[in-house]
Write a protein that holds these residues in place. Structure first.
Motif, PDB file in Angstrom:
ATOM      1  N   THR A   9       4.627  20.462  17.311  1.00  0.00           N
ATOM      2  CA  THR A   9       4.419  21.202  16.196  1.00  0.00           C
ATOM      3  C   THR A   9       3.465  20.638  15.097  1.00  0.00           C
ATOM      4  O   THR A   9       2.801  20.821  14.638  1.00  0.00           O
ATOM      5  N   ARG A 210       3.067  29.027   6.419  1.00  0.00           N
ATOM      6  CA  ARG A 210       3.017  30.009   7.277  1.00  0.00           C
ATOM      7  C   ARG A 210       2.782  29.469   8.756  1.00  0.00           C
ATOM      8  O   ARG A 210       3.272  29.540   9.693  1.00  0.00           O
ATOM      9  N   SER A 212       3.093  26.455  10.043  1.00  0.00           N
ATOM     10  CA  SER A 212       4.234  25.674  10.560  1.00  0.00           C
ATOM     11  C   SER A 212       5.319  26.166  11.156  1.00  0.00           C
ATOM     12  O   SER A 212       5.738  26.034  12.270  1.00  0.00           O
ATOM     13  N   ARG A 213       5.697  27.537  10.513  1.00  0.00           N
ATOM     14  CA  ARG A 213       6.720  28.381  10.997  1.00  0.00           C
ATOM     15  C   ARG A 213       6.156  29.047  12.348  1.00  0.00           C
ATOM     16  O   ARG A 213       6.952  29.184  13.193  1.00  0.00           O
ATOM     17  N   ASP A 217       7.755  28.303  16.085  1.00  0.00           N
ATOM     18  CA  ASP A 217       8.394  29.367  16.856  1.00  0.00           C
ATOM     19  C   ASP A 217       8.397  29.288  18.257  1.00  0.00           C
ATOM     20  O   ASP A 217       7.424  29.156  18.893  1.00  0.00           O
ATOM     21  N   TYR A 322       6.840  37.057   9.206  1.00  0.00           N
ATOM     22  CA  TYR A 322       6.451  36.337   8.378  1.00  0.00           C
ATOM     23  C   TYR A 322       5.241  35.765   8.415  1.00  0.00           C
ATOM     24  O   TYR A 322       4.682  35.094   7.567  1.00  0.00           O
TER      25      TYR A 322
END
Length: 390
Positions: A9, A210, A212-213, A217, A322
């Motif tokens: 990530t 946003r 990064s999330r 995931d 999100y």
């Protein structure tokens, strides 16, 4: 050990920063090249360093005037906003111009100069006519150091040797000044990189929080691995150029002064290439980037209102909640803002984080990406020991 989703990530996010920071740099460098802000920057910095008297005389010298950008055929609007001052000056030209100007002040020297007067005598006498005390003190120090240097190499030192030593000292000061100014220029350009980065973040909707999330995931592992692969290839390429300024770089001087239009064309081509690479990378990995993702909004027509609305095939549809900016109704294709109302302010924090990341520059993210890639690949192999050592 480092082949984990969390580490991937970080690599994926750094890859995006590298991609968009190159685009941001192009947005800063292109207007700077057209407006010749480097020439204006050097002009203003020299005013503080030399004082008004020496500064005016330096830019009035014929040798410096010959480097000015032509303005006779320019429109008044261009002449007003585009700086005419040279962006690069060689150390030799600076030293010779300053020494010749100070020496010329000795024409009215009292008491009279020796007959015949040597160039070093004229320079020494001209120092008395300088009005700026700090610059006068600097030149006196360089002069005394030159005399001492010449005396240490020759006994007795000739005026010619003293003059050579003086010119080298002035050249050395200007070289150090150019090194310091390079740091000032990079520092002062950070604010432009920030605002250009914020503009890119808003227009392309590059929300760090946003993204990064989304990348972290587990259901988006395909997009994450695609970015890691893209970052691996990018780290093996040529390092991107950053905000650079070397006041005495003669090669840059030729490119900037003699072939200025070629430089502008190069900057424009680089910016266009960076934009194309950025836009091409987005759909390949399916990231939630850009307000222009909803491009298929005209294919569904509301039977009640008769208006075309968002289609259920829009990219944001079927993305995690999100990652969406709007809610899409799969039945009608209509869209509505996410609620509550204050949640619409959330992207601003992500855009600001992106802008701060862009402020660090493309070279920084390139080096960071290379380090992360090396760690992911179990680090860089140590150099083999020389078996012939005893």
């Amino acid at each position: 050990m480092f082949d984990s989703p969390l580490f991937d990530t970080a690599i994926a996010l750094i890859t995006l920063y590298l991609l968009f920071s190159q685009l941001t740099l192009s947005l800063v460098e292109l207007p700077a090249g057209f407006l010749n802000t480097r020439g204006k920057y050097l002009h203003d910095r020299l005013l503080k360093a030399l004082g008004s008297q020496a500064h005016a005389a330096f830019y009035a010298a014929a040798s410096v005037q010959s480097l000015m950008l032509p303005r006779d055929q320019k429109s008044p609007l261009v002449r007003r906003f585009v700086s005419e001052y040279p962006a690069y000056i060689s150390e030799t030209l600076f030293a010779q111009t300053i020494i010749a100007w100070v020496s010329s002040l000795a024409k009215n020297a009292v008491p009279a100069l020796p007959n015949p007067a040597t160039p070093i005598d004229q320079f020494k006498a001209g120092l008395a006519f300088l009005t700026d005390p700090s610059f006068k003190e600097l030149l006196e120090t360089l002069y005394l150091n030159a005399i001492a240097t010449a005396a240490s190499t020759a006994n007795p030192a000739t005026p010619e040797e003293q003059g050579v030593a003086l010119q080298k000292n002035v050249e050395g000061w200007f070289h150090d000044f150019g090194e310091r100014m390079t740091g000032w220029y990079k520092r002062d350009n950070r604010k432009y990189l920030f605002w250009a980065g914020f503009l890119v973040a808003v227009l392309a909707d590059v929300d760090t929080v946003r993204l990064s999330r989304f990348i972290a995931d587990s259901s988006n592992a395909k997009a994450r691995l695609a970015l890691v692969e893209m970052g691996t290839k990018a780290s093996q390429g040529e390092a991107p150029a950053g905000v650079t300024y070397n006041v005495t770089n003669l090669e840059e001087a030729k490119l900037y002064e003699q072939q200025r239009q070629i430089r502008l064309d190069t900057l424009l081509a680089r910016g266009s290439r960076n934009l194309q690479n950025t836009l091409a990378a987005v759909p390949q990995v399916g990231l939630p980037l850009g307000f222009l993702r909803w491009t298929d909004h005209s294919t569904v027509r509301n039977s009640k209102t008769g208006k075309y609305e968002w289609a259920p095939s829009a990219d944001d549809y079927q993305m995690p909640g999100y990652a969406q900016r709007r809610k899409l109704d799969p039945a009608t294709g209509s869209s509505s803002p996410l609620s509550p109302q204050w949640s619409r302010l959330w992207p601003i924090g992500g855009w600001l984080l992106t802008a701060f990341a862009m402020m660090l520059g493309a070279p920084f993210w390139f080096e960071t990406l290379a380090k992360f890639i090396n760690i992911r690949n179990v680090g860089v192999k140590p150099a083999s020991a020389n078996r012939d050592e005893t």
